[in-house]
Write an enzyme that holds these catalytic residues in place. Structure first.
Site, PDB file in Angstrom:
ATOM      1  N   HIS A 122       0.732 -26.339  -0.783  1.00 56.59           N
ATOM      2  CA  HIS A 122      -0.085 -27.468  -1.239  1.00 56.59           C
ATOM      3  C   HIS A 122      -0.429 -27.383  -2.728  1.00 56.59           C
ATOM      4  CE1 HIS A 122      -0.440 -28.991   2.755  1.00 56.59           C
ATOM      5  NE2 HIS A 122      -1.160 -27.988   3.195  1.00 56.59           N
ATOM      6  N   ASP A 159       6.084 -26.037   8.176  1.00 60.41           N
ATOM      7  CA  ASP A 159       4.648 -26.076   8.399  1.00 60.41           C
ATOM      8  C   ASP A 159       4.260 -27.457   8.926  1.00 60.41           C
ATOM      9  OD1 ASP A 159       2.034 -24.392   7.192  1.00 60.41           O
ATOM     10  OD2 ASP A 159       1.686 -26.538   7.366  1.00 60.41           O
ATOM     11  N   HIS A 161       1.821 -29.244   8.119  1.00 65.73           N
ATOM     12  CA  HIS A 161       1.356 -30.076   7.016  1.00 65.73           C
ATOM     13  C   HIS A 161       2.480 -30.260   5.992  1.00 65.73           C
ATOM     14  CE1 HIS A 161      -2.222 -27.917   8.580  1.00 65.73           C
ATOM     15  NE2 HIS A 161      -2.776 -29.112   8.487  1.00 65.73           N
ATOM     16  N   ASP A 246       1.801 -23.536  12.301  1.00 63.10           N
ATOM     17  CA  ASP A 246       0.699 -24.344  12.805  1.00 63.10           C
ATOM     18  C   ASP A 246       1.153 -25.609  13.533  1.00 63.10           C
ATOM     19  OD1 ASP A 246       1.609 -25.117  10.326  1.00 63.10           O
ATOM     20  OD2 ASP A 246      -0.363 -25.193   9.385  1.00 63.10           O
TER      21      ASP A 246
END
Length: 337
Positions: A122, A159, A161, A246
């Site tokens: 991120h 991931d 996200h 995740d």
């Protein structure tokens, strides 16, 4: 596998209720202790010039001073202490080690996996966000390009996200291909199908925003029908997996339904692409916040490289996934299904 590891990464203290905790690395080590063929490798931390090759100098200086002053909340989700500066450099250095080791020939049972924290995907060029300070995968990709060890690098982010930072850093670059399978609408809200690159780099970003509830078959089908042919067309020298765990069905902060076995399936998908393109392969840890599911996910990746064959998905991809894949294939000129 070879696992890059540094005790320095444990010193990044995010507090008692934060999901991105040093216990993640401790759980991974406990899970791997039961497996055969695990090797731990130390690596030098990244230096500032290596980090500023992808991050703004002023931001890196600001983060260093922030840590020197004792840290705090950079934003509501992203926390640092004094030791976080060294931990971030150690985490980035482990990722550079993984990329360099892969290009030097480490493969098969010696495939490198960087177990660093804080995670990175991120972090944008000039800011931290989403638990991330330095974009580890991006630092690694740029380091090997700058060293002349690779001309073209592909980064696949599984991931849950979207890795907005990795996408942003390379969005106008035609020498780095970024692909992501992630939960549509989840933080940070980026990663749409029409985000494909710009300024001569169109087609070097590929996003698969799957709906909440997607499982093993949706992930495998999406990879094989969109990312695999796009990566083979790109023909990278190095393939980096931004490996968050995740999307697991029991992870506490997502709504996806990937099983532990699903990560073995994805690992075989990645192995096949690297074999087809003769690309070196390295893994870099991102998220994963259920301690058991994180440790099980990494263990199953290791076991896959140790020779264990993955099972087949026990269901078919959904109609919604098939429609999304058709849209992506059309957007990226991969032909119709």
């Amino acid at each position: 596998m070879q696992f890059g590891y540094s005790e320095t990464c444990l010193e990044h203290d995010t507090g008692p209720r934060h999901p991105e905790t040093a216990d993640r690395l401790r759980a991974i080590r406990r899970g791997l202790a039961k497996r055969h063929g695990v090797e731990y490798v130390s690596a030098a931390p990244a230096d500032k010039p290596t980090v500023t090759a992808v991050h703004d100098d002023a931001y890196v200086d600001e983060f260093e001073l922030f840590c020197e002053d004792g840290g705090g909340n950079w934003d509501p989700d992203t926390v640092a202490v004094e030791a976080s500066w060294d931990a971030a450099l150690a985490s980035a250095g482990l990722s550079v080690w993984a990329a360099q080791s892969a290009l030097e020939g480490a493969s098969g049972r010696q495939t490198p996996f960087a177990l660093g924290r804080p995670p990175g995907h991120h972090a944008v060029e000039d800011d931290a966000m989403g638990f991330c300070f330095f974009n580890n995968a991006a630092v690694a990709a740029q380091a090997v390009i700058d060293a002349g060890d690779a001309d073209r690098v592909a980064i696949f982010d599984w991931d849950v996200h979207h890795g907005n930072g990795t996408q942003d850093i390379f969005y106008d670059r035609d020498d780095v291909f970024y692909a992501s399978i992630h939960e549509d609408g989840l933080y940070p809200g980026t990663g749409h199908v029409d985000e494909t690159g710009t300024n001569g780099a169109e087609g070097t970003t590929l996003n698969v925003p799957l709906p909440a509830g997607a499982g093993d078959a949706d992930y495998v089908y999406s990879f094989e029908e969109t990312i695999a042919p796009a990566v083979e067309r790109f023909d990278p020298d190095l393939f980096i997996v931004s490996a968050g765990f995740d999307a697991h069905r029991y992870d506490p902060i997502s709504r996806m339904r990937v099983s532990t076995e699903g990560y073995a399936m994805l690992t075989e998908c990645v192995q096949a692409v690297c074999e087809n393109t003769d690309a070196a392969l390295a893994y870099v840890l991102e998220g994963g916040y259920g301690l058991d599911t994180l440790s099980e996910g990494i263990a199953i990746v290791h076991e896959t490289f140790d020779g264990r064959a993955a099972m087949e998905p026990d269901e078919d991809p959904t109609d919604e996934t098939e429609e999304l894949v058709a849209e992506i294939r059309e957007t990226h000129g991969l032909g119709s299904k």
